[in-house]
Design a protein around this motif. Structure first.
Motif, short mmCIF file in Angstrom:
data_model
loop_
_atom_site.label_atom_id
_atom_site.label_comp_id
_atom_site.label_asym_id
_atom_site.label_seq_id
_atom_site.Cartn_x
_atom_site.Cartn_y
_atom_site.Cartn_z
N TYR A 1 -8.35 -9.94 -9.12
CA TYR A 1 -8.21 -9.74 -10.56
C TYR A 1 -9.35 -10.38 -11.37
N PHE B 1 0.81 -1.22 0.00
CA PHE B 1 0.00 0.00 0.00
C PHE B 1 0.85 1.28 0.00
N THR B 2 2.18 1.13 0.07
CA THR B 2 3.04 2.30 -0.13
C THR B 2 3.15 2.57 -1.63
N VAL B 3 3.31 1.50 -2.40
CA VAL B 3 3.49 1.71 -3.84
C VAL B 3 2.18 1.61 -4.62
N SER B 4 1.13 1.15 -3.97
CA SER B 4 -0.12 0.96 -4.69
C SER B 4 -1.29 1.44 -3.83
N SER B 5 -2.44 1.55 -4.44
CA SER B 5 -3.62 1.97 -3.69
C SER B 5 -4.81 1.15 -4.18
N ASP C 1 -5.59 1.82 -7.67
CA ASP C 1 -4.71 1.17 -8.65
C ASP C 1 -5.16 -0.26 -8.92
N ARG D 1 -8.26 -0.11 -10.99
CA ARG D 1 -8.00 0.28 -12.38
C ARG D 1 -7.43 -0.89 -13.17
N ARG D 2 -6.63 -1.69 -12.50
CA ARG D 2 -6.05 -2.86 -13.15
C ARG D 2 -7.16 -3.86 -13.51
N VAL D 3 -8.15 -3.96 -12.62
CA VAL D 3 -9.23 -4.92 -12.85
C VAL D 3 -10.20 -4.39 -13.91
N LYS D 4 -10.58 -3.14 -13.76
CA LYS D 4 -11.63 -2.59 -14.62
C LYS D 4 -11.09 -1.98 -15.91
N ASP E 1 2.00 -13.73 -11.91
CA ASP E 1 0.81 -13.12 -12.52
C ASP E 1 0.10 -12.22 -11.51
N GLU F 1 -17.25 -2.66 -3.08
CA GLU F 1 -17.66 -4.09 -3.09
C GLU F 1 -16.60 -4.98 -2.47
N PHE G 1 -0.57 -8.31 -11.99
CA PHE G 1 -1.94 -7.79 -12.10
C PHE G 1 -2.42 -7.09 -10.83
N ASN G 2 -1.49 -6.82 -9.91
CA ASN G 2 -1.88 -6.11 -8.67
C ASN G 2 -2.96 -6.87 -7.90
#
Lengths: 707, 325
Positions: free
Chosen positions: B98, B28-32, B35, B38-41, B283, B56, B287-288
């Protein structure tokens, strides 16, 4: 010991007296059974196309998915009302609709457009594939009510359709969505949900209870009208995508999200495709991270009916024939491009995108090498409908368009100078191995409004561009790139996402270009998520980004810089009232259409203006060039390789992976595979001999000492 | 011994908690959550679509501390970290961020191919390197021993990636002995043969050097000299006496490799298209897919702790002088 016994027993059974001989024979036999054929268990009968995927399929709900990966499958199993012509990306052809409807425009008493009606007439005899979700597992016939359901489901906010806003031109679209949300919330607050938190709300019933969608009138079993509140010709392009295909409410509600998987066979609609298209998934072979197989839908209507979408579009050189010739299409996961390329060269994959690391090996200039041609490999060069650009933060005090008008003009000159210094041609040659087209405007080739003769006045052409850039820097107040405030070269920050060392080299090229005019640009390297965060938060001066079109219309590129589209996709926060005006005028026009509008001149007099859509596009591009909110770098080009046994491979910028149009000469493939994959035995002998030579002095010494 | 096992098991709790805490801090320092959404949608998804997905999935809460909550209990409990930890404790990994697939399914599908690949690699390279190292010890200071050292150091210096690329090029592209990549549940050995071969070759260098040092230390010991004086044969000395006494370091090394068996080989699985846990992890990172990463990290930590415990226990088996207290 047990192994020795087994070997000895087996040797006796086979009447071989010496176990050692049997062991050697066994090893030899095992070796001989080795092969590099990656399909040892594949059925060789029938036509199969072998290809690859890099990312696993994510979402097969056509109304939710927005990725090219998923689209490759969705195009084969779901059918839209209209589709793109295979040989002409600008042209639409009817698919499930019998014809492409002409818009019927109604106007109110003030002459304003009150509604635009598209009357669709559906093909009869189209059936969904057989599936457990239907009565007795038999796919039922498609009717206009299925499209009513599909449009209502798109309008439902819970569907999360990515083009929800783009479809809001449909009359009452958003209001219907609100009504559905209210009803759903009411149902969730009801008794059934209080008692069972995993209860599922049947969507078919929900949408029925929510009433009519005013923008959709079912006029017969096989016909309906789509009603828009304003002119929006791009609606047909959206319909050609897979967001509103023929979907069955039975499938959506049967494979609902609460269903739990019990085997690898998907049981949720977001992976369980139930369509009407020429192919369907073979669920027994569905391993979404490993292998996906689609087989021909034997019930497909296109096998019986000749239509532009079911017959290969005939041209002088190509004979018309039914499409969907392959019995199976098999995808294998390949994460590494080198592995994929090697298997392609062995004949085990039929088509492959040329990886950049193999360009030198495969190409001589822009053509295939003689070696590749001799193997019967062919190539298609395709320009993607995309743009790669360096965006400026238009709110930044140094490079932006700010309130201080004088500074704003100086900043513009700085942006123009930076644009002039960047040699895109050289970048494409050195770093992309020619896999790109120098971008002069946001519009790539293949889009209406693209002018091959147009030259952006602020793009690098030759060394004189650098002189021009230096002159602009003087006018911007940075003589020789020196910032008068610090007395040192002007420092700018360039925010990028770094995925590999190669990325850093690419960006260094830009920095070196700017260094030539004395500007010192620092690379702000980020992991992709950090990069996104910075761009969305306007926490940058310059950034590197790209855009790929959804449909072949200039509106899909020019809308990015429309001021109301901040923060996304207008990440630069470009805000130019002239640009906005011309964009809004051209947005809803059809190609070739002329528009008249009124404006006030500087004296306040009303003047009537008139322009074609193409002229308005040109005005947008001119403003864009003058203001330079982006430095346009290139349009993507990719080279698709395929073997000569694959027929009718054509380029289509929007038809990614149109495998249903291909045909395969399987006999030729079989003979070529056998010819190219003869096993080499000599390395085994060489290895054994080398080992004996190496070990024998030691063994001799050992026995001599012991004796 | 049971007290020791109980104490060791208790120690696992803070370790598991610590690994998750570290993972949360790094991720959670490098991602939120945005993010991830956004990767999913997809990059073109609207903000409201992203926010709906975030809500959700429960990512709309603060990560560690909910300052908006009223009581101290809810300040801690109403967070992403707490909800994850409480689910992980009961092994309820939930669904992948994902693609919404149950994570247990993914793990279950991945563990088989990973084990099929790593067990032969670990044991074959172990047997081969022990054999070579005993040979080197037996022929110490001869060209066999020196060649072994040169081979080991050279093999250790080559990066894993190069073994894979060169192996694929030689054995698949040039000699055409094995498929370049692929996997099939019915033909596991057919597809796994080359990655196993490459995995063994890549491992042998380092392990041979390690075992050779152990064997050389032991071969000069008094009991070996005594055995020779008794007239025992070379093979008996090597396998019955030398190997048995060198067992503790060998066991330590092998047991510490056990978690690797389950977590798979990231590079091999990726290059050879093997649907194991290594590729699942790669993977998930690409894919976060935080929920999958969290589950894999949690299981890996448990496996490493278990391997440590087995390691300690195994000492008492191979060396009667060792007592656990």
């Amino acid at each position: 010991m047990q192994l020795a016994k087994t070997l000895s027993y087996s040797a006796k059974m086979l009447s071989i007296n010496d176990t050692k001989i049997f062991l050697v024979s066994l090893i030899y036999g095992l070796f001989m059974s080795c092969s590099n054929n990656p399909y040892p268990n594949e059925e060789q009968k029938g036509k199969a196309l072998y290809t690859t995927f890099k990312s696993a399929v994510k979402n097969l709900d056509p109304q939710q998915s927005y990725t090219m990966v998923d689209l490759a499958y969705l195009r084969l199993c779901y059918e839209p009302l209209v589709d793109y012509h295979y040989l002409d990306s600008q042209k639409l052809v009817p698919a499930l609709a019998k014809t492409i409807p002409e818009p019927q425009i109604s106007k109110d008493k003030d002459g304003k457009v009150s509604e635009v009606r598209y009357s669709f007439s559906l093909r009869q005899g189209v059936h969904f594939i057989d599936d457990a979700c239907f009565e007795e597992g038999k796919g039922r016939e498609l009717t206009a009510y299925d499209f009513e359901y599909a449009f209502k489901r798109v309008a439902d906010p819970a569907t999360n359709c990515p083009i929800y806003d783009s479809l809001s031109f449909i009359k009452g679209f958003k209001d219907f969505g609100k009504q559905v949300s209210i009803l759903r919330d009411m149902k969730k607050a009801g008794k059934e949900f209080q008692q069972n938190t995993e209860a599922y709300i049947n969507t078919a019933k929900l949408y029925k209870d929510a009433g009519n969608l005013p923008g959709l009138e079912v006029t017969g079993k096989y016909s309906f009208d789509l009603i828009l509140s304003d002119k929006y010709p791009q609606i047909l392009y959206w319909l050609a995508m897979r967001f509103v295909p023929a979907i069955a409410h039975e499938a959506v509600d049967y494979y609902h999200p609460e269903k739990i998987m019990k085997s690898n066979e998907p049981v949720n609609f977001n992976l369980r495709a139930v369509g009407t298209g020429p192919y369907k998934f073979l669920w027994s072979e569905f391993r979404k991270s490993q292998k996906v197989t689609m087989v021909k839908n034997q019930q497909w209507w296109g096998q019986k009916v000749k239509s532009p979408i079911s017959i290969f579009p005939a041209k002088k050189t190509v004979d018309a024939r039914p499409i969907a010739q392959m019995d199976r299409i098999v995808w294998y996961k390949e994460s590494e491009s080198l592995t994929k390329f090697n298997k392609f060269m062995q004949g085990y994959y039929d088509v492959n995108i040329l990886p950049p690391e193999k360009v030198n090996e495969a190409l001589a200039g822009q053509e295939l090498t003689e070696d590749m041609k001799d193997r019967g490999i062919k190539m298609n060069k395709s320009v993607e409908l995309s743009i790669r650009y360096i965006g400026f933060n238009m709110q930044d005090n140094t490079v932006g368009s700010i309130e201080d008008k004088e500074q704003s003009v100086r900043n513009k000159k700085l942006r123009q100078a930076l644009n002039l210094a960047l040699n895109s041609e050289e970048f494409i040659r050195v770093h992309l191995k020619g896999m790109g087209i120098n971008a002069q405007s946001p519009l790539p080739p293949g889009i209406n409004g693209y002018d091959p003769d147009y030259k952006n006045p602020f793009k690098y052409t030759d060394d004189s561009s650098l002189d021009k850039a230096r002159q602009l820097l003087v006018e911007a107040g940075y003589k020789d790139g020196i910032d008068p405030k610090t007395g040192k070269p002007l420092e700018l920050s360039f925010t990028v996402a770094i995925k590999s060392a190669e990325d850093e080299n690419l960006y260094q090229f830009f920095i070196d270009c700017w260094q030539q005019i004395g500007i010192n640009v620092k690379l702000d390297k980020n992991e992709f998520n950090q990069f996104q965060k910075k761009v969305y938060g306007m926490n940058y001066q310059m950034y590197y980004w790209s855009w790929a079109a959804d449909y072949p219309d200039p509106e899909n590129f020019l809308f990015i810089l429309y001021s109301k589209n901040f923060p996304t996709p207008n990440h630069s926060e470009f805000n130019n009232s002239e640009y906005d005006k011309y964009f809004k005028l051209m947005e809803t026009m059809a190609d070739g259409e002329t528009r008249t509008w009124q404006e006030k001149d500087s004296q306040g007099n009303t003047i009537v203006k008139k322009a074609t859509r193409e002229e308005l596009i040109r005005k947008c591009i001119d403003i864009f060039a003058e203001e330079t909110p982006w430095i346009m770098v290139y349009h993507d080009v990719y080279f698709q390789l395929y073997h000569d046994w694959v027929k009718d491979v054509k380029n289509h910028p929007l038809f990614t992976y149109p495998y249903h149009y291909y045909d395969i000469d399987t006999e030729r493939r079989q003979s070529k595979r056998a010819e190219w994959n003869q096993k080499s035995i000599w390395p085994l002998y060489a290895l054994s001999f080398g080992f004996l030579i190496f070990i024998s002095p030691a063994l001799l010494t050992y026995y001599r000492e012991r004796n | 011994m049971s007290a020791y096992i109980f104490r060791k098991t208790l120690v696992t709790l803070p370790v598991l908690f610590g690994t998750q805490l570290l993972l949360f801090l790094i991720f959670f320092t490098v991602s939120s959550p945005t993010d991830i959404a956004r990767r999913v949608k997809g990059p073109k998804a609207k903000e409201e679509v992203l926010q709906r997905w975030i809500a959700e999935k429960g990512y709309d809460k603060p990560v560690f501390y909910n300052s908006q909550a009223t009581s101290l209990k809810t300040k801690v409990q109403d967070t992403i970290f707490f909800s994850y930890i409480s689910k992980l404790c009961t092994f309820s990994f939930g669904k992948s961020d994902y693609d919404d697939q149950p994570i247990w399914w993914k793990l279950k599908d991945g563990v088989g191919p990973s084990l099929f690949l790593t067990i032969p690699i670990i044991f074959a390279s172990l047997l081969i390197s022990i054999f070579i190292s005993m040979l080197a010890a037996m022929f110490r200071d001869t060209y066999i021993d020196r060649s072994t050292v040169i081979f080991s150091v050279t093999a250790m210096s080559v990066v894993y990636f190069l073994y894979i690329v060169a192996g694929q090029f030689l054995f698949s592209v040039q000699f055409k002995w094995f498929p370049v990549s692929g996997w099939s549940d019915e033909y596991k050995l057919y597809f796994a043969a080359l990655p196993i071969l490459i995995g063994c070759i890549a491992n042998i260098g380092e392990s041979t050097r390690f075992y050779r040092t152990i064997m050389l230390n032991e071969i000069h010991a008094d009991y070996i000299r005594t055995a020779r004086a008794e007239g025992l044969g070379d093979l008996t000395i090597l396998f019955k006496h030398l190997l048995r006494n060198a067992m503790i370091p060998i066991l330590t090394r092998v047991i510490m490799l056990l978690p690797y068996m389950f977590t798979g080989s990231l590079l091999l699985e990726s290059f050879f298209g093997i649907p194991g846990l290594g590729r699942l992890t790669v993977d998930a990172i690409n894919f976060n897919d935080f929920s999958t990463i969290s589950a894999v990290v949690y299981l890996s930590a448990i496996l490493y702790i278990a391997a440590n415990l087995i390691n300690d226990l195994s000492y008492t088996v191979v060396d009667p002088r060792v007592r656990l207290s």
